[in-house]
Design a protein around this motif. Structure first.
Motif, mmCIF file in Angstrom:
data_model
loop_
_atom_site.group_PDB
_atom_site.id
_atom_site.type_symbol
_atom_site.label_atom_id
_atom_site.label_comp_id
_atom_site.label_asym_id
_atom_site.label_seq_id
_atom_site.Cartn_x
_atom_site.Cartn_y
_atom_site.Cartn_z
ATOM 1 N N LEU A 6 0.854 -1.180 0.000
ATOM 2 C CA LEU A 6 0.000 0.000 0.000
ATOM 3 C C LEU A 6 0.889 1.228 0.000
ATOM 4 O O LEU A 6 1.792 1.348 0.849
ATOM 5 C CB LEU A 6 -0.916 0.026 1.232
ATOM 6 N N LYS A 11 -8.318 7.351 2.297
ATOM 7 C CA LYS A 11 -9.742 7.199 2.013
ATOM 8 C C LYS A 11 -10.517 8.243 2.805
ATOM 9 O O LYS A 11 -10.452 8.282 4.034
ATOM 10 C CB LYS A 11 -10.232 5.796 2.390
ATOM 11 N N VAL A 24 -8.851 6.647 6.409
ATOM 12 C CA VAL A 24 -7.497 6.088 6.305
ATOM 13 C C VAL A 24 -6.596 7.210 5.807
ATOM 14 O O VAL A 24 -6.864 7.826 4.777
ATOM 15 C CB VAL A 24 -7.464 4.891 5.335
ATOM 16 N N PHE A 27 -1.630 5.823 4.248
ATOM 17 C CA PHE A 27 -1.252 4.485 4.708
ATOM 18 C C PHE A 27 -0.135 3.934 3.827
ATOM 19 O O PHE A 27 -0.290 3.820 2.608
ATOM 20 C CB PHE A 27 -2.485 3.586 4.572
ATOM 21 N N LYS A 47 -9.500 0.260 10.105
ATOM 22 C CA LYS A 47 -8.905 -1.030 9.743
ATOM 23 C C LYS A 47 -9.758 -1.810 8.733
ATOM 24 O O LYS A 47 -9.226 -2.360 7.760
ATOM 25 C CB LYS A 47 -8.634 -1.875 10.989
ATOM 26 N N THR A 50 -9.592 -0.201 5.293
ATOM 27 C CA THR A 50 -8.352 -0.571 4.609
ATOM 28 C C THR A 50 -8.473 -1.954 3.988
ATOM 29 O O THR A 50 -8.079 -2.175 2.828
ATOM 30 C CB THR A 50 -7.162 -0.542 5.591
#
Length: 370
Positions: A6, A11, A24, A27, A47, A50
């Motif tokens: 990633l 996001k 997010v 990341f 989490k 993701t």
């Protein structure tokens, strides 16, 4: 597929009330082939979002996701590979088995979508059922089975396609404690057998510690710390990680003239060597309940009073009042002290942390309900 990468993944979304939330935040992560890697954090930390971006169920606001040497999401190029073409297996929190299909057809479903030949389909389904201890139950329906067996259906359906990566989104949270523990071992055994990579999302630190080769702790959409379970438990990056990985006490204290006192008590200092650069003021003394000594012998520690005693399976838990604050202390079963008695506590491996602003905690609470 050698790894999952990633790069600068972000996001954002807008709530119904028009509030913009960064779920997010920038990341960056690389997960190696064959690892069991856990995402750990409180509800609302980002989490599951993701995981859904890795699976292809959510698009990115910014950044890139690569599976091996193949990009599957690159926002700057509007590149997006749909979930069914990413070759991933996924197991959800709610099992997601079809009640109108028997066990065999539930597991066979992804192969039927791919139009797998009949003989090969049957062989692969029966092999997956064997690996998940469901052999003999292929004609049963999910409503006839226990929660653990239904979760095994989901696992069998995920491995029947021979994925290189398994995405597990809190798959054990709906099971009772004893079954959850046994399923942890079964998931780990499946990983060793098939050598697939696991990304495991959970808010349960004991699951993450038991299953993971490496793990990360998230907070407010950011990666706070990454490492092995041992590294993170023994050397947490900050107060949040310390408090999230295991039981903890945070005693409010005040520093005066280089000595540490409970926030409301200045008669006797707590024996503790302050880190360099800590000036007079307030802070937190962090300790694990099993790293605190407890006795009735005067002069062996800081004075307190036992308010409550609880017998637990692995220890006795005492609630000890120290200058108006209550901490938890765990001792072996043989060390029995009565409620209401005076006592002395010894902090064997305490840590110093600065206090945290109320705004940070308010943001965590807000994220849980958005």
């Amino acid at each position: 597929m050698s790894r999952i990468t990633l790069k600068n993944v972000t996001k954002e979304f807008v709530t119904r009330g028009g509030h913009r939330v960064t779920a997010v935040d920038n990341f960056n992560l690389e997960i190696q082939e064959g690892e069991c890697f856990s995402f750990l954090g409180p509800s609302g930390c980002g989490k599951t979002t993701t995981l859904r971006m890795i699976a292809g169920f959510e698009d990115l606001t910014e950044g890139e996701i690569w599976l091996g040497d193949k990009p599957v999401s690159v926002k700057s190029k509007n590149l997006y590979v749909p979930p069914e073409e990413r070759g991933l297996g996924m197991v959800f929190q709610a099992f997601a088995v079809w009640p109108h299909l028997n066990v065999f057809e539930n597991v066979a479903f992804p192969l039927r979508v791919k139009k797998t030949p009949r003989d090969e389909l049957r062989e692969r389904v029966m092999t997956a059922l064997g690996h998940t201890d469901l052999q003999g139950a292929e004609k049963a329906y999910p409503s006839d089975l226990s929660g653990g067996q239904q979760q095994r259906i989901a696992l069998a359906r995920a491995i029947v396609t021979n994925p290189r990566v398994m995405l597990l989104d809190e798959p054990l949270s709906n099971l009772d404690p004893k079954l959850r523990e046994s399923m942890r071992f079964e998931i780990k055994a499946l990983q060793k057998k098939f050598n697939f990579t696991i990304i495991f999302v959970t808010h349960d630190q004991s699951e993450a510690m038991a299953l993971s080769d490496r793990m990360l702790v998230m907070d407010l959409g950011k990666i706070i710390q990454t490492g092995t379970p041992r590294e993170m438990y023994q050397d947490p990056a900050n107060k949040f990680v310390y408090g999230f990985l295991g039981l903890s006490n945070f005693l409010r204290v005040r520093v005066r003239d280089g000595r540490v006192f409970p926030a409301e008590g200045t008669i006797q200092p707590i024996p503790f060597e302050l880190p360099q650069g800590v000036s007079d003021g307030e802070g937190l003394l962090a300790s694990r309940p099993n790293e605190i000594g407890l006795s009735r012998t005067e002069g062996t520690g800081y004075p307190g009073r036992i308010e409550k005693r609880l017998y637990m399976t692995f220890c006795i838990e005492y609630h000890v009042n120290i200058a108006g604050q209550v901490i938890r202390v765990h001792t072996p079963h043989g060390n029995v002290l009565p409620e209401g008695c005076g006592c002395f506590v010894q902090f064997r491996n305490p840590r110093w942390y600065a206090g945290e602003s109320e705004q940070v905690e308010l943001e965590r609470i807000e994220r849980q309900v958005i």
